[in-house]
Design a protein around this motif. Structure first.
Motif, mmCIF file in Angstrom:
data_model
loop_
_atom_site.group_PDB
_atom_site.id
_atom_site.type_symbol
_atom_site.label_atom_id
_atom_site.label_comp_id
_atom_site.label_asym_id
_atom_site.label_seq_id
_atom_site.Cartn_x
_atom_site.Cartn_y
_atom_site.Cartn_z
ATOM 1 N N THR A 1 0.937 -1.220 0.037
ATOM 2 C CA THR A 1 0.340 -0.354 -0.333
ATOM 3 C C THR A 1 0.893 1.366 -0.291
ATOM 4 N N TRP A 2 1.973 1.042 0.791
ATOM 5 C CA TRP A 2 2.541 2.753 0.742
ATOM 6 C C TRP A 2 3.691 2.600 -0.591
ATOM 7 N N ALA A 3 4.160 1.171 -0.991
ATOM 8 C CA ALA A 3 4.621 1.530 -2.397
ATOM 9 C C ALA A 3 3.927 1.995 -3.520
ATOM 10 N N SER A 4 2.641 1.650 -3.352
ATOM 11 C CA SER A 4 1.667 1.683 -4.783
ATOM 12 C C SER A 4 1.248 3.489 -4.650
ATOM 13 N N PHE A 5 1.312 4.005 -3.697
ATOM 14 C CA PHE A 5 1.184 5.653 -3.152
ATOM 15 C C PHE A 5 1.909 6.075 -3.099
ATOM 16 N N ILE A 6 3.373 5.679 -3.025
ATOM 17 C CA ILE A 6 4.773 6.925 -3.168
ATOM 18 C C ILE A 6 4.827 6.380 -4.829
ATOM 19 N N LEU A 7 4.913 5.636 -5.219
ATOM 20 C CA LEU A 7 4.781 5.198 -6.940
ATOM 21 C C LEU A 7 3.867 5.913 -7.585
ATOM 22 N N PHE B 1 -1.019 24.938 -10.495
ATOM 23 C CA PHE B 1 -2.452 24.610 -9.978
ATOM 24 C C PHE B 1 -2.211 23.230 -10.760
ATOM 25 N N ILE B 2 -1.669 22.337 -11.376
ATOM 26 C CA ILE B 2 -2.630 20.791 -11.112
ATOM 27 C C ILE B 2 -1.672 20.302 -9.901
ATOM 28 N N GLY B 3 -0.370 20.436 -9.816
ATOM 29 C CA GLY B 3 0.028 20.227 -8.286
ATOM 30 C C GLY B 3 -0.503 20.209 -7.500
ATOM 31 N N MET B 4 -1.958 21.762 -7.279
ATOM 32 C CA MET B 4 -2.362 22.099 -6.446
ATOM 33 C C MET B 4 -3.258 21.444 -5.986
ATOM 34 N N GLY B 5 -3.685 20.850 -7.006
ATOM 35 C CA GLY B 5 -5.482 19.782 -7.043
ATOM 36 C C GLY B 5 -4.325 18.617 -6.184
ATOM 37 N N LEU B 6 -3.333 18.285 -7.268
ATOM 38 C CA LEU B 6 -3.226 16.762 -6.966
ATOM 39 C C LEU B 6 -2.867 17.066 -5.088
ATOM 40 N N GLY B 7 -1.800 18.221 -4.780
ATOM 41 C CA GLY B 7 -2.182 17.848 -2.944
ATOM 42 C C GLY B 7 -3.167 17.942 -2.357
ATOM 43 N N PHE B 8 -4.141 18.398 -3.056
ATOM 44 C CA PHE B 8 -5.804 18.689 -1.885
ATOM 45 C C PHE B 8 -6.438 17.693 -2.506
ATOM 46 N N SER B 9 -6.424 16.311 -3.906
ATOM 47 C CA SER B 9 -6.464 14.992 -3.800
ATOM 48 C C SER B 9 -6.082 14.664 -2.667
ATOM 49 N N VAL B 10 -4.516 14.857 -2.552
ATOM 50 C CA VAL B 10 -4.110 13.537 -1.793
ATOM 51 C C VAL B 10 -4.398 13.493 -0.278
ATOM 52 N N ALA B 11 -4.741 14.799 0.317
ATOM 53 C CA ALA B 11 -4.790 15.588 1.491
ATOM 54 C C ALA B 11 -6.299 14.975 1.603
ATOM 55 N N THR C 1 -8.256 13.279 0.274
ATOM 56 C CA THR C 1 -8.348 11.225 0.352
ATOM 57 C C THR C 1 -8.011 10.777 1.862
ATOM 58 N N PHE C 2 -7.053 11.567 2.501
ATOM 59 C CA PHE C 2 -6.136 10.943 3.550
ATOM 60 C C PHE C 2 -7.474 10.675 4.330
ATOM 61 N N LYS D 1 -10.092 8.869 7.373
ATOM 62 C CA LYS D 1 -9.788 8.225 8.383
ATOM 63 C C LYS D 1 -11.145 8.384 8.766
ATOM 64 N N THR D 2 -11.999 9.328 8.191
ATOM 65 C CA THR D 2 -13.146 9.548 8.665
ATOM 66 C C THR D 2 -14.323 8.175 8.619
ATOM 67 N N GLN D 3 -14.000 7.862 7.825
ATOM 68 C CA GLN D 3 -14.475 6.256 7.241
ATOM 69 C C GLN D 3 -14.104 5.373 8.448
ATOM 70 N N ARG D 4 -12.793 5.181 8.500
ATOM 71 C CA ARG D 4 -12.566 4.428 9.432
ATOM 72 C C ARG D 4 -12.939 5.088 11.123
ATOM 73 N N ASP D 5 -13.049 5.836 11.643
ATOM 74 C CA ASP D 5 -13.561 7.149 12.438
ATOM 75 C C ASP D 5 -15.043 5.645 13.084
ATOM 76 N N LEU D 6 -15.613 6.374 12.032
ATOM 77 C CA LEU D 6 -16.532 6.445 11.590
ATOM 78 C C LEU D 6 -17.160 3.750 12.034
ATOM 79 N N HIS D 7 -16.408 3.923 10.990
ATOM 80 C CA HIS D 7 -16.743 2.723 11.285
ATOM 81 C C HIS D 7 -15.845 1.810 13.188
#
Length: 92
Positions: A17-23, A44-54, A56-57, A61-67
């Motif tokens: 999972t970590w390798a897939s994420f980093i890659l 602008f596209i780089g900022m979009g990538l950063g916001f998408s990753v953040a 997603t995390f 976390k929200t789904q895990r906490d809810l579960h």
């Protein structure tokens, strides 16, 4: 009372999972850096990538906490039922 074991992921799964994420983030970042076009567009596209990753995390976390809160609520309700049944002699 019944003990509920915790599920533990294997080291291979954690590595994958970590390798897939980093890659995936690394390859996308490389694509953005070498993309033809103005620096502002790439930024602008780089900022979009950063916001998408953040986000997603945060969503994960929200789904895990809810579960986990649902599991805790179930345990509390089960304990209440056991207490009621034991008080009325049903379990004796």
């Amino acid at each position: 009372m019944q003990q509920i074991g915790t599920q533990k992921d294997s080291n291979a799964w954690i590595f994958q999972t970590w390798a897939s994420f980093i890659l995936s983030v690394g390859m996308t970042t490389t694509g953005i850096i070498f993309m033809p076009g103005d620096i502002w567009v790439r930024g602008f596209i780089g900022m979009g990538l950063g916001f998408s990753v953040a986000s997603t995390f945060t969503l994960a976390k929200t789904q895990r906490d809810l579960h986990e809160s649902t599991k805790l609520t179930s345990k509390i309700e089960e304990a209440k039922v056991e207490q009621i049944l034991s008080q009325h002699g049903v379990l004796k």
